[in-house]
Design a protein around this motif. Structure first.
Motif, PDB file in Angstrom:
ATOM      1  N   LEU A 146       0.827  -1.210   0.000  1.00 28.02           N
ATOM      2  CA  LEU A 146       0.000   0.000   0.000  1.00 28.02           C
ATOM      3  C   LEU A 146       0.859   1.256   0.000  1.00 28.02           C
ATOM      4  N   LEU A 147       1.999   1.216   0.700  1.00 29.32           N
ATOM      5  CA  LEU A 147       2.865   2.395   0.776  1.00 29.32           C
ATOM      6  C   LEU A 147       3.839   2.496  -0.399  1.00 29.32           C
ATOM      7  N   SER A 148       3.686   1.634  -1.378  1.00 26.91           N
ATOM      8  CA  SER A 148       4.556   1.694  -2.557  1.00 26.91           C
ATOM      9  C   SER A 148       4.153   2.812  -3.510  1.00 26.91           C
ATOM     10  N   GLY A 149       2.993   3.399  -3.271  1.00 24.83           N
ATOM     11  CA  GLY A 149       2.551   4.519  -4.091  1.00 24.83           C
ATOM     12  C   GLY A 149       1.732   4.126  -5.304  1.00 24.83           C
ATOM     13  N   GLY A 150       1.552   2.852  -5.506  1.00 26.74           N
ATOM     14  CA  GLY A 150       0.816   2.409  -6.687  1.00 26.74           C
ATOM     15  C   GLY A 150      -0.675   2.245  -6.487  1.00 26.74           C
ATOM     16  N   ALA A 182      -8.183  -5.980   4.329  1.00 23.64           N
ATOM     17  CA  ALA A 182      -8.729  -4.755   4.924  1.00 23.64           C
ATOM     18  C   ALA A 182      -8.021  -3.497   4.433  1.00 23.64           C
ATOM     19  N   GLU A 183      -6.700  -3.582   4.248  1.00 25.83           N
ATOM     20  CA  GLU A 183      -5.945  -2.397   3.831  1.00 25.83           C
ATOM     21  C   GLU A 183      -6.456  -1.812   2.524  1.00 25.83           C
ATOM     22  N   PHE A 184      -6.934  -2.679   1.646  1.00 23.57           N
ATOM     23  CA  PHE A 184      -7.284  -2.244   0.301  1.00 23.57           C
ATOM     24  C   PHE A 184      -8.785  -2.069   0.075  1.00 23.57           C
ATOM     25  N   LEU A 185      -9.565  -2.123   1.138  1.00 25.61           N
ATOM     26  CA  LEU A 185     -10.983  -1.817   0.998  1.00 25.61           C
ATOM     27  C   LEU A 185     -11.114  -0.340   0.629  1.00 25.61           C
ATOM     28  N   PRO A 186     -12.071  -0.010  -0.225  1.00 28.57           N
ATOM     29  CA  PRO A 186     -12.190   1.385  -0.697  1.00 28.57           C
ATOM     30  C   PRO A 186     -12.200   2.425   0.419  1.00 28.57           C
ATOM     31  N   GLU A 187     -12.918   2.149   1.517  1.00 31.39           N
ATOM     32  CA  GLU A 187     -12.979   3.148   2.592  1.00 31.39           C
ATOM     33  C   GLU A 187     -11.619   3.331   3.262  1.00 31.39           C
ATOM     34  N   ASN A 188     -10.825   2.266   3.344  1.00 31.68           N
ATOM     35  CA  ASN A 188      -9.497   2.396   3.948  1.00 31.68           C
ATOM     36  C   ASN A 188      -8.525   3.085   3.000  1.00 31.68           C
ATOM     37  N   LEU A 189      -8.672   2.844   1.716  1.00 33.78           N
ATOM     38  CA  LEU A 189      -7.835   3.557   0.746  1.00 33.78           C
ATOM     39  C   LEU A 189      -8.132   5.052   0.783  1.00 33.78           C
ATOM     40  N   ARG A 190      -9.393   5.412   0.993  1.00 32.85           N
ATOM     41  CA  ARG A 190      -9.740   6.826   1.131  1.00 32.85           C
ATOM     42  C   ARG A 190      -9.131   7.407   2.413  1.00 32.85           C
ATOM     43  N   ARG A 191      -9.129   6.622   3.485  1.00 30.78           N
ATOM     44  CA  ARG A 191      -8.612   7.106   4.775  1.00 30.78           C
ATOM     45  C   ARG A 191      -7.118   7.408   4.719  1.00 30.78           C
ATOM     46  N   VAL A 192      -6.361   6.677   3.900  1.00 28.36           N
ATOM     47  CA  VAL A 192      -4.909   6.887   3.854  1.00 28.36           C
ATOM     48  C   VAL A 192      -4.471   7.730   2.661  1.00 28.36           C
ATOM     49  N   VAL A 208       1.427  12.682   0.770  1.00 31.33           N
ATOM     50  CA  VAL A 208       2.651  13.175   1.400  1.00 31.33           C
ATOM     51  C   VAL A 208       3.825  12.270   1.022  1.00 31.33           C
ATOM     52  N   VAL A 209       3.623  10.966   1.081  1.00 28.24           N
ATOM     53  CA  VAL A 209       4.694  10.021   0.726  1.00 28.24           C
ATOM     54  C   VAL A 209       5.151  10.273  -0.709  1.00 28.24           C
ATOM     55  N   ARG A 210       4.207  10.431  -1.622  1.00 25.11           N
ATOM     56  CA  ARG A 210       4.568  10.683  -3.032  1.00 25.11           C
ATOM     57  C   ARG A 210       5.305  12.011  -3.195  1.00 25.11           C
ATOM     58  N   ALA A 263      13.146   9.763  -5.395  1.00 28.28           N
ATOM     59  CA  ALA A 263      13.063   8.413  -4.841  1.00 28.28           C
ATOM     60  C   ALA A 263      11.667   7.861  -5.118  1.00 28.28           C
ATOM     61  N   SER A 264      11.471   6.622  -4.766  1.00 29.22           N
ATOM     62  CA  SER A 264      10.144   6.023  -4.900  1.00 29.22           C
ATOM     63  C   SER A 264       9.386   6.185  -3.581  1.00 29.22           C
ATOM     64  N   PRO A 265       8.066   6.144  -3.636  1.00 33.57           N
ATOM     65  CA  PRO A 265       7.294   6.177  -2.389  1.00 33.57           C
ATOM     66  C   PRO A 265       7.698   5.040  -1.438  1.00 33.57           C
ATOM     67  N   ALA A 266       7.974   3.871  -1.980  1.00 30.15           N
ATOM     68  CA  ALA A 266       8.399   2.754  -1.131  1.00 30.15           C
ATOM     69  C   ALA A 266       9.687   3.102  -0.391  1.00 30.15           C
ATOM     70  N   GLN A 267      10.624   3.733  -1.074  1.00 27.26           N
ATOM     71  CA  GLN A 267      11.876   4.118  -0.424  1.00 27.26           C
ATOM     72  C   GLN A 267      11.629   5.116   0.707  1.00 27.26           C
ATOM     73  N   VAL A 268      10.701   6.036   0.510  1.00 32.45           N
ATOM     74  CA  VAL A 268      10.374   7.010   1.546  1.00 32.45           C
ATOM     75  C   VAL A 268       9.766   6.297   2.757  1.00 32.45           C
ATOM     76  N   ALA A 269       8.836   5.389   2.517  1.00 28.99           N
ATOM     77  CA  ALA A 269       8.206   4.664   3.625  1.00 28.99           C
ATOM     78  C   ALA A 269       9.232   3.829   4.398  1.00 28.99           C
ATOM     79  N   LEU A 270      10.164   3.219   3.683  1.00 27.21           N
ATOM     80  CA  LEU A 270      11.212   2.437   4.347  1.00 27.21           C
ATOM     81  C   LEU A 270      12.177   3.350   5.110  1.00 27.21           C
ATOM     82  N   ALA A 271      12.537   4.472   4.500  1.00 31.20           N
ATOM     83  CA  ALA A 271      13.441   5.414   5.161  1.00 31.20           C
ATOM     84  C   ALA A 271      12.819   5.955   6.441  1.00 31.20           C
ATOM     85  N   TRP A 272      11.509   6.172   6.424  1.00 28.54           N
ATOM     86  CA  TRP A 272      10.829   6.634   7.632  1.00 28.54           C
ATOM     87  C   TRP A 272      10.985   5.609   8.760  1.00 28.54           C
ATOM     88  N   CYS A 273      10.775   4.349   8.453  1.00 26.85           N
ATOM     89  CA  CYS A 273      10.945   3.291   9.467  1.00 26.85           C
ATOM     90  C   CYS A 273      12.385   3.256   9.967  1.00 26.85           C
TER      91      CYS A 273
END
Length: 174
Positions: free
Chosen positions: A81-85, A100-110, A116-118, A126-136
């Motif tokens: 989900l955090l890969s930006g795609g 659950a992560e990919f249910l439409p209502e949850n996709l709207r919530r995030v 911001v990640v993009r 960088a890629s969104p995935a790289q940003v999410a990993l760098a944050w961790c």
């Protein structure tokens, strides 16, 4: 059961056959109980951790940081989900589409987080995935184990360790 597991692990450690012990998906109480039964540190705990699922920040992560233990973050990209795609208008096909992560209502919530990640990704080329990993990785005592379906993806994930987020970017992502 932990008593039946930790005693033999302690023996293997005393004999020098095992250097460190780690656990997976332990809450703080279980992690501490494992250490008590082992009679020493349980060095790591592999748990789900990412920009979206941050439950370990309540107890597990602060304790790990205070006691020089490691958190091994699995699913640091929240199943991609955090890969930006993905987003409210771009849902996955197949098995992921039913989680659950990919249910439409949850996709709207995030959606705002994904924006911001993009944006941060573009600022760093960088890629969104790289940003999410760098944050961790910016969190003390955290290492990540992201999945990869190709060599290129594995290399891209590894490059995230070189990405330096600013304090402002980190705060906005957080």
């Amino acid at each position: 059961p932990m008593p039946a597991t930790m005693a033999p692990l302690a023996r293997l450690q005393r004999e020098g056959l095992v250097r460190h012990i780690g656990v997976s998906n332990f809450g703080l109480a279980r992690w501490r109980a494992a250490e008590e039964l082992l009679g020493g540190p349980v060095l790591s705990n592999q748990v789900r951790y990412n920009l979206i699922d941050r439950r370990i920040e309540r107890e597990v992560l602060p304790w790990a940081q205070q006691h020089d233990r490691l958190v091994i973050a699995y699913s640091p990209l929240q199943q991609g989900l955090l890969s930006g795609g993905y987003g409210p208008d771009t849902v996955p096909k197949g098995l992921r589409s039913t989680t659950a992560e990919f249910l439409p209502e949850n996709l709207r919530r995030v959606a705002s987080l994904l924006e911001v990640v993009r944006r941060v990704a573009v600022a760093h080329d960088a890629s969104p995935a790289q940003v999410a990993l760098a944050w961790c990785l910016r969190r003390p005592n955290v290492v990540v184990i992201p999945g990869a379906s190709s060599v290129a993806q594995a290399e891209s994930n590894a490059e995230s360790s070189d990405l330096e987020l600013s304090d402002d970017e980190d705060a906005e992502l957080t």
